[in-house]
Structures are given as C-alpha cells and as structure tokens.
Write an enzyme that holds these catalytic residues in place. Structure first.
Site, short mmCIF file in Angstrom:
data_model
loop_
_atom_site.label_atom_id
_atom_site.label_comp_id
_atom_site.label_asym_id
_atom_site.label_seq_id
_atom_site.Cartn_x
_atom_site.Cartn_y
_atom_site.Cartn_z
N GLU A 174 0.81 -1.23 0.00
CA GLU A 174 0.00 0.00 0.00
C GLU A 174 0.84 1.28 0.00
O GLU A 174 0.56 2.21 0.75
CB GLU A 174 -0.96 0.00 1.20
CG GLU A 174 -1.90 -1.19 1.19
CD GLU A 174 -2.83 -1.23 2.40
OE1 GLU A 174 -2.60 -0.48 3.37
OE2 GLU A 174 -3.78 -2.04 2.38
N GLU A 283 -5.49 -10.81 -1.62
CA GLU A 283 -6.36 -10.70 -0.44
C GLU A 283 -7.84 -10.72 -0.83
O GLU A 283 -8.63 -9.89 -0.38
CB GLU A 283 -6.03 -9.40 0.33
CG GLU A 283 -4.56 -9.29 0.68
CD GLU A 283 -4.21 -8.07 1.53
OE1 GLU A 283 -5.11 -7.44 2.10
OE2 GLU A 283 -3.01 -7.75 1.59
#
Ligand code: XIL
Length: 374
Positions: A174, A283
């Site tokens: 991220e 994910e």
C-alpha cells in the site's frame, strides 16, 4: 439428492453453480446445506479450490491465523484440503514480530510455517514494509537518523530468519495513493528511495522468494489514476534494476465503490504482464453490504461478482497466484471492519460459518475451471 460418493466433481460443481444463479437460491441452498448428502456438502469433500487452480498452473490459498489453525481442527482440515499456499494474517507483521526495538518474536510465524510445511503448503509473507501494523514504540523511536537502518535490519532479520522457507513476500504494501506516493513513516524518514532499498535488501536476504509490490483497490473502475501511477512506479523500478518481480492486487472487492471495469482491468493486467512481472491476487474477499436481507440473494450477488472478477483476471496468464483473505465466514476481518448495518453476520468468503461451501465457492471453482492453462 445425490450421494457425495456417487456424484462427479464436475456434476457437483454444476449443481452448486446452478444454485448460485437460481432465483430460489436461498431456499435451495439452505436445503442443500441442511442435507449431509447434498451436492453442497459433497462438494466440499470432492472439490478443492487448490486442486482446481493447480490444474491450470495457478496457486490458490488463503490467509490463516495461528490461533484458529491450532485450536479449530475442522477449520485446519478445510485449509489443508483447499489451499496450496497460505499467508499468516498478522503473524509476520512488525507489530507481532517486534514487541520492543531490539527483540524479535518469531514463534507464531514459525508455527504457521511448520504447519504449512507438514501439509505440503507454501507460505506467502506479509508485509515487510507497511505503514499499518507497526508496533506502538515505532513512532517515538524511528527518526531520520535511524529509520533506514531500522527498515533494512528488519528486512534482513525477518527474511533471513525465513530464508528458503517462503514462496514469496509482500515487500512493500500500500505505498501508493491516487495522489502519488503515500505519506508513510518510511517515506517521511527515509525518502522515496525506501521502496528500492526494501526490494534490494529482500533480494539479498533471500534471492529465491518472489518479491511482490502489493496494493489495494487497483481493480476499481474509477481508479484510473492509481493504475497509471502504479504502472509508472513498476516501470521506473524496473528501469532502475530494482528487483521487483510481481504486482499484488489485494482484491478486497466492493461493489459499493463503483465496481471494476473488465475492459480497463484486462488492459492494465496486459501492461503489467508486458513488463515481465507476475501478478498475484493477494487478499480476495467480497464486502457483503447488499441491502437485501435474505442470504440467498446476498450470496448469489457475491458469487456473481467474484466470478466476474476472477474470470476477468484469470484470462491473463501472468496471474499465477490467487489468495483469499480467509476461507470461511467464521474467521473474517470484515466482521469487524465492515459489519452489515442490519446486524446480520457478513458472508464474504467461500465457506460459511459452518464450513459448508457457498455459491461463491462454486463460482471460484468455475473460474479456475474455465481459466486458460499457465
Ligand atoms: C488485516 C487483518 O486481516 C486484520 O486481522 C488486522 O486487524 C488488520 O489487518 N490489507 C492488508 C492486510 O494488506 O494485511 C489487512 O489485514 C487487510 C487490508
């Protein structure tokens, strides 16, 4: 109803896929789940997502937690049956590994690695550099003088501890926003070169584990800017010979954000593949926020969404790994992160609270079945 022993895998799959799309899905599925000889329950024994994916050269698995794996035997059996790769949900994050600046605690991570090894399952690690899940001491301790060494030593120690045992690592997680590099302690204290440094250090500590740059909401149709920045980030790293090897697309799917656009996503994946990178879905889960209050409608919507997404991404042969963020609604971070406003338990994953397969399970199996060979 069919006996699980007499139905073929494909037939069972067809049955449950049909249930997923049927208007009376709720009733039919409830009935199927209540009946031990149902296609649904037969399916969990006869079909393994890991096996389905493997046939196409794709590695499939799930995030897991040490507590549930060690205490919940039926859950552990389900993971062992369905998964070829696991990722510790929190056991390899800074917060778990680093109780104090000078101490590392590897017990929980080691336990998962041993468990996985004993079941022939490989392990993906997350995350070496991430602005979340940092220990409480980090903020007061890290400064411009020591941050570089702190990050490098962390990577050397952790990757070195698991050397030879990991399939892959999320090296940076991220790091991007739609506005550019995300303002994280690593960016502030080390500078923009922190990413290059993280990848180089990881490569030195374990040349064989696949090095992933991982990020969120990459698939969202409105996120053109993020996709453009991401592509640029990867291109630039590669032109500087930074050893990044794969893009991780988290795949926390949210129909409430506008959804994904298959055409845009396909084009983006082609571009990433054109750089010579692998692509991992790291994910995968589906936020269960539909206003419908019957489970059948909710499950069918999620199954459709997931199948659309997976069949789109699996068309791209550079997509080699698919990891769900959990396998059963019994253990999902979304119960806390995004509970339903009607108070009903969320149902974002392939298996329900009772470890019975749901329409999204069949949808995933079908997407793997339909995928081209790697
Ligand atoms: C989540 C875990 O699932 C939670 O248990 C924890 O409390 C917070 O982190 N993106 C990521 C994952 O990269 O590491 C996050 O995992 C979910 C969002």
């Amino acid at each position: 109803m069919f006996s699980p022993k007499t139905i073929s895998r494909r037939h069972a799959l067809k049955q449950l896929t049909a249930l997923a799309g049927a208007p009376l899905a709720a009733n039919l599925l409830a009935q199927a789940l209540a009946d031990n000889n149902s296609p649904a329950n037969g399916l969990s024994n006869s079909v393994s997502l890991g096996d389905e994916a493997s046939r196409k050269g794709i590695l499939y698995g799930s995030a897991v937690g040490k507590a549930s794996l060690s205490l919940d035997q039926p859950y552990a059996e389900l993971i062992a049956r369905q998964c070829k790769i696991v990722v510790p949900e929190s056991e390899m994050k800074w917060k778990t590994l680093r109780p104090t600046p000078d101490r590392y605690v590897f017990d929980a991570g080691d336990w998962i690695v041993r468990w996985a090894e004993s079941h022939g399952i490989v392990v993906h690690g997350t995350a070496l550099v991430w602005h979340e899940a940092l220990p409480a001491w980090f903020e007061g301790y890290a400064n411009k003088n020591n941050a570089r060494e702190l990050m490098v030593n962390h990577i050397k120690t952790v990757v070195g501890h698991y050397v030879g045992k990991m399939h892959s690592w999320d090296v940076v997680n991220e790091g991007l926003l739609e506005t550019g590099l995300r303002d994280t302690p690593f960016l502030r204290l080390i500078g923009p070169e922190y990413m290059d440094l993280a990848f180089q250090t990881t490569a030195e500590a374990d040349p064989k584990a696949i090095r992933v740059y991982n990020d969120m909401y990459v698939e969202e149709s409105n996120n053109d800017v993020k996709r453009r920045l991401l592509l640029k980030l990867l291109e630039d790293m590669l032109s500087r010979k930074v050893p990044v090897q794969a893009l991780g697309i988290q795949g926390h799917l949210r129909s409430d954000m506008g959804g994904f656009d298959a055409k845009k996503l396909r084009a983006f994946l082609r571009q990433v593949a054109g750089l010579g990178l692998q692509i991992f879905i790291t994910e995968l889960d589906m936020r269960d926020q539909s206003p419908a209050n019957d489970v059948g409608t909710r499950d069918a919507a999620i199954a459709r969404y997931c199948e659309d997404f997976l069949s789109t991404v699996l068309e791209e042969k550079a997509v080699t790994v698919v990891i769900s963020w959990g396998l059963t609604d019994r253990y999902t971070w979304l119960s806390g992160k995004a509970p339903r406003s009607d108070g009903q338990p969320v149902r974002p994953l392939p298996f329900d609270q009772n470890l019975a397969p749901k329409p999204v399970f069949a949808a995933m199996a079908k997407a793997f079945d339909d995928a081209p060979n790697r």
